[in-house]
Design a protein around this motif. Structure first.
Motif, PDB file in Angstrom:
ATOM      1  N   THR A   1      -7.543  43.187 -11.824  1.00 36.50           N
ATOM      2  CA  THR A   1      -7.918  41.890 -12.370  1.00 36.50           C
ATOM      3  C   THR A   1      -6.711  41.365 -13.145  1.00 36.50           C
ATOM      4  O   THR A   1      -5.762  42.115 -13.425  1.00 36.50           O
ATOM      5  CB  THR A   1      -9.122  42.013 -13.324  1.00 36.50           C
ATOM      6  OG1 THR A   1      -8.718  42.796 -14.462  1.00 36.50           O
ATOM      7  CG2 THR A   1     -10.319  42.646 -12.629  1.00 36.50           C
ATOM      8  N   GLU A   2      -6.746  40.111 -13.519  1.00 38.51           N
ATOM      9  CA  GLU A   2      -5.633  39.542 -14.270  1.00 38.51           C
ATOM     10  C   GLU A   2      -5.454  40.259 -15.605  1.00 38.51           C
ATOM     11  O   GLU A   2      -4.329  40.520 -16.036  1.00 38.51           O
ATOM     12  CB  GLU A   2      -5.865  38.045 -14.495  1.00 38.51           C
ATOM     13  CG  GLU A   2      -4.662  37.330 -15.058  1.00 38.51           C
ATOM     14  CD  GLU A   2      -4.801  35.826 -15.058  1.00 38.51           C
ATOM     15  OE1 GLU A   2      -3.910  35.182 -15.634  1.00 38.51           O
ATOM     16  OE2 GLU A   2      -5.765  35.292 -14.490  1.00 38.51           O
ATOM     17  N   CYS A   3      -6.541  40.628 -16.235  1.00 38.55           N
ATOM     18  CA  CYS A   3      -6.484  41.359 -17.511  1.00 38.55           C
ATOM     19  C   CYS A   3      -5.861  42.746 -17.319  1.00 38.55           C
ATOM     20  O   CYS A   3      -5.023  43.168 -18.116  1.00 38.55           O
ATOM     21  CB  CYS A   3      -7.885  41.479 -18.101  1.00 38.55           C
ATOM     22  SG  CYS A   3      -7.924  42.257 -19.723  1.00 38.55           S
ATOM     23  N   GLU A   4      -6.262  43.447 -16.264  1.00 42.97           N
ATOM     24  CA  GLU A   4      -5.689  44.766 -15.974  1.00 42.97           C
ATOM     25  C   GLU A   4      -4.201  44.649 -15.652  1.00 42.97           C
ATOM     26  O   GLU A   4      -3.402  45.501 -16.056  1.00 42.97           O
ATOM     27  CB  GLU A   4      -6.418  45.417 -14.804  1.00 42.97           C
ATOM     28  CG  GLU A   4      -7.825  45.849 -15.108  1.00 42.97           C
ATOM     29  CD  GLU A   4      -8.601  46.287 -13.877  1.00 42.97           C
ATOM     30  OE1 GLU A   4      -9.479  47.152 -14.041  1.00 42.97           O
ATOM     31  OE2 GLU A   4      -8.340  45.778 -12.758  1.00 42.97           O
ATOM     32  N   LEU A   5      -3.836  43.592 -14.943  1.00 42.19           N
ATOM     33  CA  LEU A   5      -2.435  43.360 -14.598  1.00 42.19           C
ATOM     34  C   LEU A   5      -1.616  43.134 -15.864  1.00 42.19           C
ATOM     35  O   LEU A   5      -0.544  43.727 -16.037  1.00 42.19           O
ATOM     36  CB  LEU A   5      -2.316  42.167 -13.648  1.00 42.19           C
ATOM     37  CG  LEU A   5      -0.929  41.796 -13.179  1.00 42.19           C
ATOM     38  CD1 LEU A   5      -0.322  42.932 -12.359  1.00 42.19           C
ATOM     39  CD2 LEU A   5      -0.979  40.527 -12.355  1.00 42.19           C
ATOM     40  N   ASP A   6      -2.124  42.295 -16.762  1.00 43.34           N
ATOM     41  CA  ASP A   6      -1.425  42.059 -18.030  1.00 43.34           C
ATOM     42  C   ASP A   6      -1.249  43.360 -18.807  1.00 43.34           C
ATOM     43  O   ASP A   6      -0.184  43.615 -19.368  1.00 43.34           O
ATOM     44  CB  ASP A   6      -2.193  41.047 -18.887  1.00 43.34           C
ATOM     45  CG  ASP A   6      -2.096  39.623 -18.364  1.00 43.34           C
ATOM     46  OD1 ASP A   6      -1.186  39.332 -17.560  1.00 43.34           O
ATOM     47  OD2 ASP A   6      -2.951  38.808 -18.749  1.00 43.34           O
ATOM     48  N   SER A   7      -2.280  44.195 -18.819  1.00 42.36           N
ATOM     49  CA  SER A   7      -2.209  45.481 -19.522  1.00 42.36           C
ATOM     50  C   SER A   7      -1.187  46.414 -18.883  1.00 42.36           C
ATOM     51  O   SER A   7      -0.435  47.089 -19.587  1.00 42.36           O
ATOM     52  CB  SER A   7      -3.579  46.167 -19.533  1.00 42.36           C
ATOM     53  OG  SER A   7      -4.478  45.439 -20.301  1.00 42.36           O
TER      54      SER A   7
ATOM     55  N   ALA B   1      -1.151  44.108  -7.562  1.00 47.42           N
ATOM     56  CA  ALA B   1      -1.247  42.735  -8.056  1.00 47.42           C
ATOM     57  C   ALA B   1      -2.049  41.888  -7.065  1.00 47.42           C
ATOM     58  O   ALA B   1      -1.838  41.992  -5.856  1.00 47.42           O
ATOM     59  CB  ALA B   1       0.141  42.142  -8.245  1.00 47.42           C
ATOM     60  N   PRO B   2      -2.968  41.071  -7.565  1.00 44.31           N
ATOM     61  CA  PRO B   2      -3.706  40.186  -6.665  1.00 44.31           C
ATOM     62  C   PRO B   2      -2.741  39.245  -5.941  1.00 44.31           C
ATOM     63  O   PRO B   2      -1.722  38.830  -6.502  1.00 44.31           O
ATOM     64  CB  PRO B   2      -4.625  39.404  -7.603  1.00 44.31           C
ATOM     65  CG  PRO B   2      -4.682  40.194  -8.868  1.00 44.31           C
ATOM     66  CD  PRO B   2      -3.380  40.936  -8.949  1.00 44.31           C
ATOM     67  N   GLU B   3      -3.060  38.934  -4.719  1.00 41.55           N
ATOM     68  CA  GLU B   3      -2.186  38.096  -3.882  1.00 41.55           C
ATOM     69  C   GLU B   3      -1.769  36.805  -4.587  1.00 41.55           C
ATOM     70  O   GLU B   3      -0.604  36.415  -4.540  1.00 41.55           O
ATOM     71  CB  GLU B   3      -2.897  37.770  -2.563  1.00 41.55           C
ATOM     72  CG  GLU B   3      -2.012  37.074  -1.547  1.00 41.55           C
ATOM     73  CD  GLU B   3      -0.859  37.936  -1.059  1.00 41.55           C
ATOM     74  OE1 GLU B   3       0.250  37.390  -0.884  1.00 41.55           O
ATOM     75  OE2 GLU B   3      -1.065  39.136  -0.855  1.00 41.55           O
ATOM     76  N   GLU B   4      -2.715  36.161  -5.257  1.00 44.17           N
ATOM     77  CA  GLU B   4      -2.420  34.870  -5.899  1.00 44.17           C
ATOM     78  C   GLU B   4      -1.524  35.014  -7.133  1.00 44.17           C
ATOM     79  O   GLU B   4      -0.983  34.024  -7.624  1.00 44.17           O
ATOM     80  CB  GLU B   4      -3.711  34.131  -6.262  1.00 44.17           C
ATOM     81  CG  GLU B   4      -4.555  34.798  -7.326  1.00 44.17           C
ATOM     82  CD  GLU B   4      -5.519  35.859  -6.793  1.00 44.17           C
ATOM     83  OE1 GLU B   4      -6.335  36.337  -7.592  1.00 44.17           O
ATOM     84  OE2 GLU B   4      -5.461  36.223  -5.598  1.00 44.17           O
ATOM     85  N   LEU B   5      -1.329  36.237  -7.629  1.00 39.51           N
ATOM     86  CA  LEU B   5      -0.491  36.462  -8.812  1.00 39.51           C
ATOM     87  C   LEU B   5       0.801  37.210  -8.489  1.00 39.51           C
ATOM     88  O   LEU B   5       1.561  37.536  -9.398  1.00 39.51           O
ATOM     89  CB  LEU B   5      -1.279  37.246  -9.869  1.00 39.51           C
ATOM     90  CG  LEU B   5      -2.509  36.540 -10.448  1.00 39.51           C
ATOM     91  CD1 LEU B   5      -3.261  37.468 -11.386  1.00 39.51           C
ATOM     92  CD2 LEU B   5      -2.106  35.265 -11.172  1.00 39.51           C
ATOM     93  N   ARG B   6       1.058  37.465  -7.224  1.00 40.75           N
ATOM     94  CA  ARG B   6       2.241  38.262  -6.870  1.00 40.75           C
ATOM     95  C   ARG B   6       3.550  37.602  -7.272  1.00 40.75           C
ATOM     96  O   ARG B   6       4.446  38.263  -7.786  1.00 40.75           O
ATOM     97  CB  ARG B   6       2.247  38.592  -5.382  1.00 40.75           C
ATOM     98  CG  ARG B   6       1.253  39.664  -5.058  1.00 40.75           C
ATOM     99  CD  ARG B   6       1.313  40.053  -3.601  1.00 40.75           C
ATOM    100  NE  ARG B   6       0.175  40.890  -3.310  1.00 40.75           N
ATOM    101  CZ  ARG B   6       0.256  42.186  -3.101  1.00 40.75           C
ATOM    102  NH1 ARG B   6       1.419  42.767  -3.107  1.00 40.75           N
ATOM    103  NH2 ARG B   6      -0.828  42.887  -2.871  1.00 40.75           N
TER     104      ARG B   6
END
Length: 98
Positions: free
Chosen positions: A18-24, A61-66
């Motif tokens: 998730t975006e939160c997990e990615l930030d972490s 990383a989710p595709e939209e945030l790569r």
């Protein structure tokens, strides 16, 4: 706060973060950089340790945030001397004296 030398386990079969997990995960990597540099005194070992963590994050990383994730990781690499780019070494005052 403990400093873990190993990244969060991220296998190829792991689902996208998730975006939160990615930030972490990115924050954790940035937090580990000083330890990585101290632990891996050989430049190639240091670069390899960073690249492994970079690749693990990019795989999940989710595709939209790569694209944004890649840019964030590149900036970390630049700051720590692992990627080409200009590092800021001077401070610019917010207000100039007249």
């Amino acid at each position: 706060m403990s400093r873990n030398r190993h990244p969060i386990p991220m296998s190829d079969a792991s689902p996208a973060m998730t975006e939160c997990e990615l930030d972490s995960a990115i924050a954790e990597l940035e937090h580990q950089m000083a330890d990585l540099q101290l632990h891996h005194r050989d430049l190639f070992a240091y670069a390899n340790a960073w690249a492994e963590r970079h690749d693990a994050i990019m795989r999940r990383a989710p595709e939209e945030l790569r694209e944004a994730t890649s840019a964030r990781l590149r900036r970390i690499g630049i700051r720590w001397g692992l990627a080409d780019g200009a590092r800021m070494t001077a401070q610019f005052p917010a207000l100039r004296r007249a």
